[in-house]
Design a protein around this motif. Structure first.
Motif, PDB file in Angstrom:
ATOM      1  N   ASN A  10     -42.982 -49.623 100.546  1.00  0.00           N
ATOM      2  CA  ASN A  10     -44.393 -49.577 100.914  1.00  0.00           C
ATOM      3  C   ASN A  10     -44.605 -49.356 102.413  1.00  0.00           C
ATOM      4  O   ASN A  10     -45.729 -49.340 102.875  1.00  0.00           O
ATOM      5  CB  ASN A  10     -45.132 -50.828 100.439  1.00  0.00           C
ATOM      6  CG  ASN A  10     -44.462 -52.109 100.883  1.00  0.00           C
ATOM      7  OD1 ASN A  10     -43.252 -52.146 101.058  1.00  0.00           O
ATOM      8  ND2 ASN A  10     -45.223 -53.158 101.039  1.00  0.00           N
ATOM      9  N   GLY A  11     -43.538 -49.113 103.159  1.00  0.00           N
ATOM     10  CA  GLY A  11     -43.655 -48.812 104.585  1.00  0.00           C
ATOM     11  C   GLY A  11     -43.819 -47.326 104.840  1.00  0.00           C
ATOM     12  O   GLY A  11     -43.821 -46.506 103.914  1.00  0.00           O
ATOM     13  N   LYS A  12     -43.948 -46.947 106.106  1.00  0.00           N
ATOM     14  CA  LYS A  12     -44.158 -45.544 106.469  1.00  0.00           C
ATOM     15  C   LYS A  12     -43.007 -44.657 105.995  1.00  0.00           C
ATOM     16  O   LYS A  12     -43.230 -43.602 105.393  1.00  0.00           O
ATOM     17  CB  LYS A  12     -44.325 -45.407 107.982  1.00  0.00           C
ATOM     18  CG  LYS A  12     -45.617 -45.987 108.498  1.00  0.00           C
ATOM     19  CD  LYS A  12     -45.695 -45.874 110.006  1.00  0.00           C
ATOM     20  CE  LYS A  12     -46.927 -46.589 110.528  1.00  0.00           C
ATOM     21  NZ  LYS A  12     -47.000 -46.565 111.989  1.00  0.00           N
ATOM     22  N   MET A  13     -41.784 -45.049 106.283  1.00  0.00           N
ATOM     23  CA  MET A  13     -40.637 -44.242 105.858  1.00  0.00           C
ATOM     24  C   MET A  13     -40.473 -44.278 104.345  1.00  0.00           C
ATOM     25  O   MET A  13     -40.081 -43.287 103.740  1.00  0.00           O
ATOM     26  CB  MET A  13     -39.359 -44.698 106.559  1.00  0.00           C
ATOM     27  CG  MET A  13     -39.293 -44.301 108.014  1.00  0.00           C
ATOM     28  SD  MET A  13     -39.487 -42.520 108.303  1.00  0.00           S
ATOM     29  CE  MET A  13     -38.126 -41.844 107.383  1.00  0.00           C
ATOM     30  N   HIS A  15     -42.843 -44.347 102.198  1.00  0.00           N
ATOM     31  CA  HIS A  15     -43.799 -43.364 101.679  1.00  0.00           C
ATOM     32  C   HIS A  15     -43.235 -41.948 101.797  1.00  0.00           C
ATOM     33  O   HIS A  15     -43.400 -41.135 100.884  1.00  0.00           O
ATOM     34  CB  HIS A  15     -45.130 -43.460 102.421  1.00  0.00           C
ATOM     35  CG  HIS A  15     -45.971 -44.612 102.014  1.00  0.00           C
ATOM     36  ND1 HIS A  15     -47.102 -44.478 101.250  1.00  0.00           N
ATOM     37  CD2 HIS A  15     -45.856 -45.943 102.264  1.00  0.00           C
ATOM     38  CE1 HIS A  15     -47.652 -45.658 101.051  1.00  0.00           C
ATOM     39  NE2 HIS A  15     -46.905 -46.569 101.657  1.00  0.00           N
ATOM     40  N   GLU A  16     -42.590 -41.656 102.918  1.00  0.00           N
ATOM     41  CA  GLU A  16     -42.022 -40.324 103.118  1.00  0.00           C
ATOM     42  C   GLU A  16     -40.886 -40.052 102.133  1.00  0.00           C
ATOM     43  O   GLU A  16     -40.773 -38.948 101.591  1.00  0.00           O
ATOM     44  CB  GLU A  16     -41.539 -40.152 104.560  1.00  0.00           C
ATOM     45  CG  GLU A  16     -42.661 -40.162 105.585  1.00  0.00           C
ATOM     46  CD  GLU A  16     -43.708 -39.084 105.334  1.00  0.00           C
ATOM     47  OE1 GLU A  16     -43.328 -37.924 105.061  1.00  0.00           O
ATOM     48  OE2 GLU A  16     -44.913 -39.396 105.405  1.00  0.00           O
ATOM     49  N   LYS A  19     -42.317 -39.276  98.775  1.00  0.00           N
ATOM     50  CA  LYS A  19     -42.817 -37.899  98.710  1.00  0.00           C
ATOM     51  C   LYS A  19     -41.675 -36.923  98.399  1.00  0.00           C
ATOM     52  O   LYS A  19     -41.841 -36.001  97.592  1.00  0.00           O
ATOM     53  CB  LYS A  19     -43.474 -37.503 100.034  1.00  0.00           C
ATOM     54  CG  LYS A  19     -44.816 -38.119 100.269  1.00  0.00           C
ATOM     55  CD  LYS A  19     -45.358 -37.633 101.609  1.00  0.00           C
ATOM     56  CE  LYS A  19     -46.566 -38.408 102.059  1.00  0.00           C
ATOM     57  NZ  LYS A  19     -47.017 -37.989 103.398  1.00  0.00           N
ATOM     58  N   ASN A  39     -47.769 -56.570  98.328  1.00  0.00           N
ATOM     59  CA  ASN A  39     -48.055 -55.163  98.080  1.00  0.00           C
ATOM     60  C   ASN A  39     -47.519 -54.704  96.729  1.00  0.00           C
ATOM     61  O   ASN A  39     -47.223 -53.539  96.543  1.00  0.00           O
ATOM     62  CB  ASN A  39     -47.449 -54.306  99.190  1.00  0.00           C
ATOM     63  CG  ASN A  39     -48.134 -54.533 100.513  1.00  0.00           C
ATOM     64  OD1 ASN A  39     -49.341 -54.441 100.598  1.00  0.00           O
ATOM     65  ND2 ASN A  39     -47.368 -54.841 101.530  1.00  0.00           N
ATOM     66  N   SER A  67     -36.322 -51.397 105.570  1.00  0.00           N
ATOM     67  CA  SER A  67     -37.048 -52.664 105.493  1.00  0.00           C
ATOM     68  C   SER A  67     -37.003 -53.380 106.839  1.00  0.00           C
ATOM     69  O   SER A  67     -37.220 -52.771 107.878  1.00  0.00           O
ATOM     70  CB  SER A  67     -36.453 -53.529 104.375  1.00  0.00           C
ATOM     71  OG  SER A  67     -35.094 -53.827 104.643  1.00  0.00           O
TER      72      SER A  67
END
Length: 94
Positions: A10-13, A15-16, A19, A39, A67
């Protein structure tokens, strides 16, 4: 198909990475996602198994960790014992 366990999903990386996995569904499968309990609705309606403890993670081909330093150490120890390759991308170690 490569079955992936993603820690810090659920962090920025995280999410990437998700994708990339979704764009390559024939090659990758996000089997487990470890998110913080606050989350846990992040993957609502997804086929991914969402957990908050690495010891609950079943067999995967690789673990990717973005993490916290404490969680990354736990993930590394778990993967070493289970003989699972791990990619550590966590920052913030002293």
């Amino acid at each position: 198909m490569l079955n992936i366990g993603l820690i810090g999903a659920n962090g920025k990386m995280g999410h990437e990475i998700i994708k990339i996995i979704l764009a390559n569904k024939n090659a990758y499968n996000l089997k487990y996602a470890i998110v913080s309990t606050q989350n846990s609705n992040f993957f609502k309606n997804a086929s991914t198994i969402v957990i908050d403890d690495i010891s609950a993670m079943g067999q995967v081909d690789v673990v990717i960790d973005f993490s916290t330093p404490d969680m990354a150490i736990n993930a590394l120890n778990h993967c070493l014992k289970a003989n699972i390759p791990i990619v550590l991308g966590t920052t913030g170690f002293d």
